[in-house]
Design an enzyme around this catalytic site. Structure first.
Site, mmCIF file in Angstrom:
data_model
loop_
_atom_site.group_PDB
_atom_site.id
_atom_site.type_symbol
_atom_site.label_atom_id
_atom_site.label_comp_id
_atom_site.label_asym_id
_atom_site.label_seq_id
_atom_site.Cartn_x
_atom_site.Cartn_y
_atom_site.Cartn_z
ATOM 1 C CD GLU A 104 45.805 37.577 49.653
ATOM 2 O OE1 GLU A 104 46.588 36.599 49.609
ATOM 3 O OE2 GLU A 104 45.944 38.572 48.915
ATOM 4 C CG HIS A 133 43.348 39.456 39.146
ATOM 5 N ND1 HIS A 133 43.960 38.246 38.946
ATOM 6 C CD2 HIS A 133 44.242 40.201 39.838
ATOM 7 C CE1 HIS A 133 45.167 38.266 39.474
ATOM 8 N NE2 HIS A 133 45.358 39.429 40.029
#
Lengths: 369, 345
Positions: B80, B149
């Site tokens: 990322e 998450h």
């Protein structure tokens, strides 16, 4: 075998350059050095604030690499960025004024020493966080390749061409995750970014051997990502150019990434506040004996015989005057006006209710644009 | 002959009806927005994990590889920080990237590029380079995904000047807001929800854009203002329906973007109701609801007949267990209780 050496030397890329070109390179390097000497003086007088990293000793790297690319190839660098800005053609006045925090600076006083940006000269910034510029460099190369391959014309409507992006980093950045992600991406997507490690042997006060594995074989880091590499001595600008230029040409043509470990040295501390307890004076002197400016001057005076001692002195005097003029310009320039500049350039498309404080505005036009 | 690339201003004049029978999923609305803009402007591309050959981890980009090819629908490795930074470099150069984070939770490892580079580039370059980029992906609790998450990044990221943030609650708004985001010259953080990607709603055939900073007035009422953004908007609608049965009428606003924040509509509603409940899917401390409350106190204090009340997720890491997660999230009953409190006080 003197004859063979001589004929080999004639075939090198730098040997084919004109006397005028090499003399200009010498001037470019002298400009950086003189500029940095004045920067240090201004910093000590507290005219320049914040963090300030001096490029003295590494001049051959910026000049030799930038001279090996085209004017419209994008480059991006870290925070030791004054040398790259000047080598790329930034007006020394705009560079000094930025450090003085003046409205006439390249970023209107909003960036400072670590954030030299010059759009007309394709310099996409000095960046302050170690390694942060390395994904940006991959992105500049990605975009340049996209322009050529997908758009099939340049963004301004001109003919598409193959470009390379130069992304400079210090050896300290070798240990940032961002670089490794960026190199993998550059490898996978075959983006023509060239990572130039300005290996001055120290990340702040930590020697490369203490912070980096395989310190004498940095190219292995590139090999891990399938990226072709070179290891080059960065003290001699002609030698650097001779090895770097053909490498750039291949990577440009084949549109793929590269990695260059350039061995160089900073004569000053990491930043202006560095007492340099981690290295010896003798070590510094050893590198100064191979100084990039002295060796190019020597080459032009004694081997090419195209520059006299007096001419060199005149060049230095002229450059000093140019730098003094830049300092004067910075001194006399106005500060940015908080009324127009504090809340401008935050959004390209400002609109109401973006902040509870007040509305954002369009700022004064950047002096470089 | 030279044609330069230019980005048109979004045309906000067309406001097709929200009602109709062209019913598609939220994910399809997102896909339509991206595809329409990609057809018009070759500088726009989509990059992210699994966006191409896998057809999108959540099928948002399904079929886009086939239409646009792998030079514009670009699979990235799981990096990322690397690909967000790379897209920022491409945006500075002049392209118009859309970056998909499979989850905004994963954007935390890209904090330096998305927070330190994208929103600050224009300022620290003194106006030379902006960063026209869209970061989009799933925000908030999915369903028992646990602590790492289930991030709601709106509180954390909306703190940074230089970025814009859109949080749509339905397919119609998702499409119109995303199209506006792609044309915007600033970095836009576009927060979707895994729990809503399958939601269906009418999305008109006709092209339209939705301006940032304009709340959608969902329901008229004079007893209490109820505002939210993203998924909890639906809980507000349910709560308003239930309360209406008891004669309590809520004025419900879907903010749609939180930066810019349409505080003017909030104050206008407050002047009518004199009471307000703010529903926010992120944590309360220094969050978007706190910001809304602060602005209400600054701009609408005299109109308050009761202190503003907020309903946030509980102030703990997201739990895994189904019942704990339900207890953690905002829901209809928490909102109903909050409204009852402010109207009775």
């Amino acid at each position: 075998m003197p004859t063979a050496t001589k004929s080999a030397a004639k075939d090198t890329p730098s040997a084919k350059l004109s006397d005028a070109t090499l003399t200009q390179w010498l001037r470019d390097m002298v400009l950086i050095r003189e500029f940095e000497l004045r920067t240090m003086a201004a910093y000590q007088q507290a005219k320049i604030g914040g963090f300030c990293h001096i490029y003295i000793g590494q001049e051959a790297v910026a000049v030799g690499t930038i001279q090996a690319i085209n004017k419209d190839d994008p480059i991006v660098t870290a925070y030791r960025d004054h040398g790259h800005a000047l080598a790329r053609g930034m007006d020394p006045g705009a560079c000094m004024a930025e450090m003085y925090g003046k409205a006439t600076g390249c970023a209107k006083g909003k960036g400072g020493s670590m954030h030299m940006f010059d759009k007309p000269n394709w310099l996409f910034g000095g960046h302050g966080i170690v390694g942060a510029q390395t994904p940006l460099g991959a992105g500049l190369a990605f975009a340049a390749r996209y322009e050529w391959e997908v758009l099939k014309k340049s963004l301004d409507g001109g003919k598409a061409k193959k470009k390379v992006a130069l992304c400079y980093l210090g050896d300290g950045a070798l240990n940032q995750g961002a670089l490794h992600e960026a190199m993998n991406l550059a490898g996978i997507l075959s983006t023509p970014v060239i990572y130039i490690v300005e290996n001055n042997g120290y990340s702040m006060g930590t020697s490369i051997e203490r912070g980096t594995t395989m310190a004498d074989k940095l190219y292995k880091k590139a090999e891990a990502y399938g990226i072709e590499h070179r290891t080059i001595d960065g003290m001699s600008v002609t030698q650097l150019y001779d090895e770097f230029k053909p490498f750039v040409d291949i990577l440009r043509d084949e549109q793929r990434p590269g990695f260059v470990d350039i061995k160089t040295y900073r004569y000053q501390g990491h930043s202006m506040s560095d007492p340099q307890k981690y290295r010896t004076k003798e070590e510094v002197e050893q590198f100064k004996e191979r100084d990039g400016i002295s060796s190019l001057a020597h080459h032009l005076m004694n081997e090419r015989e195209c520059l006299s001692e007096d001419e060199f002195k005149a060049m230095q005097k002229e450059v000093r005057e140019e730098v003094m003029a830049a300092v004067k310009f910075a001194e006399e320039s106005p500060e940015p006006d908080p009324a127009t500049e504090l809340y401008s350039d935050v959004y390209a498309n400002p609109q109401p209710n973006l902040s509870p404080m007040r509305d954002y505005t369009q700022g004064q036009k950047n002096p470089l644009l | 002959m030279t044609t330069t690339f230019a980005t048109p201003k979004p045309d906000f004049s067309r406001t097709p009806s929200r009602n109709g029978d062209r019913v598609i999923q939220f994910r399809e609305a997102l896909r339509e927005a991206m595809s329409e803009e990609m057809r018009k402007d070759e500088r726009v591309f989509l990059m992210g994990e699994e966006v191409a050959y896998y057809n999108g981890a959540y099928k948002v980009s399904q079929g886009m590889l086939e239409e646009f090819g792998d030079k514009r629908i670009i699979d990235t490795p799981i990096s990322e920080s690397g690909f967000a930074g790379m897209a920022i470099g491409a945006a500075m150069y002049g392209l118009r990237p859309i970056v998909e984070f499979m989850s905004w939770s994963f954007s935390l490892v890209a904090a330096d590029p998305i927070l330190n580079n994208a929103p600050k580039m224009l300022y620290m370059s003194g106006g030379q380079w902006g960063c026209p980029i869209v970061f989009r992906g799933n925000d908030g609790a999915g369903g028992q995904l646990g602590s790492t998450h289930s991030w709601c990044v709106e509180a954390l990221f909306s703190n940074v000047p230089g970025l814009k943030m859109a949080i749509p609650s339905n397919p119609y708004d998702a499409k119109g807001l995303l199209k506006t985001a792609i044309l915007d010259d600033d970095p836009v953080f576009f927060l979707e929800s895994e729990r809503m990607l399958g939601d269906k709603g009418h999305v008109p055939e006709e092209e339209y854009y939705i301006p940032f900073g304009q709340a959608h007035h969902m329901r008229e009422g004079s007893d209490c203002t109820l505002i939210s953004w993203g998924r909890p908007v639906h809980f507000c609608a349910e709560a308003a329906e239930e309360l209406s049965g008891d004669g309590i009428e809520c004025d419900v606003l879907d903010m749609r973007t939180v930066r810019p924040l349409d505080i003017d509509s909030v104050i206008a509603s407050l002047k009518k109701t004199n009471r307000i409940v703010i529903v926010d899917q992120s944590w309360p401390f220094g969050g978007v609801s706190s910001e809304v409350m602060a602005q209400i106190c600054e701009k609408g204090f005299d109109w308050l007949d009761h202190p503003p009340v907020r309903v946030n997720t509980e102030d703990v890491p997201t739990p895994y267990s189904k019942n704990l997660e339900q207890a953690y999230l905002p829901n209809k009953s928490k909102i109903v209780a909050a409204v009852r409190k402010v109207v009775s006080g």
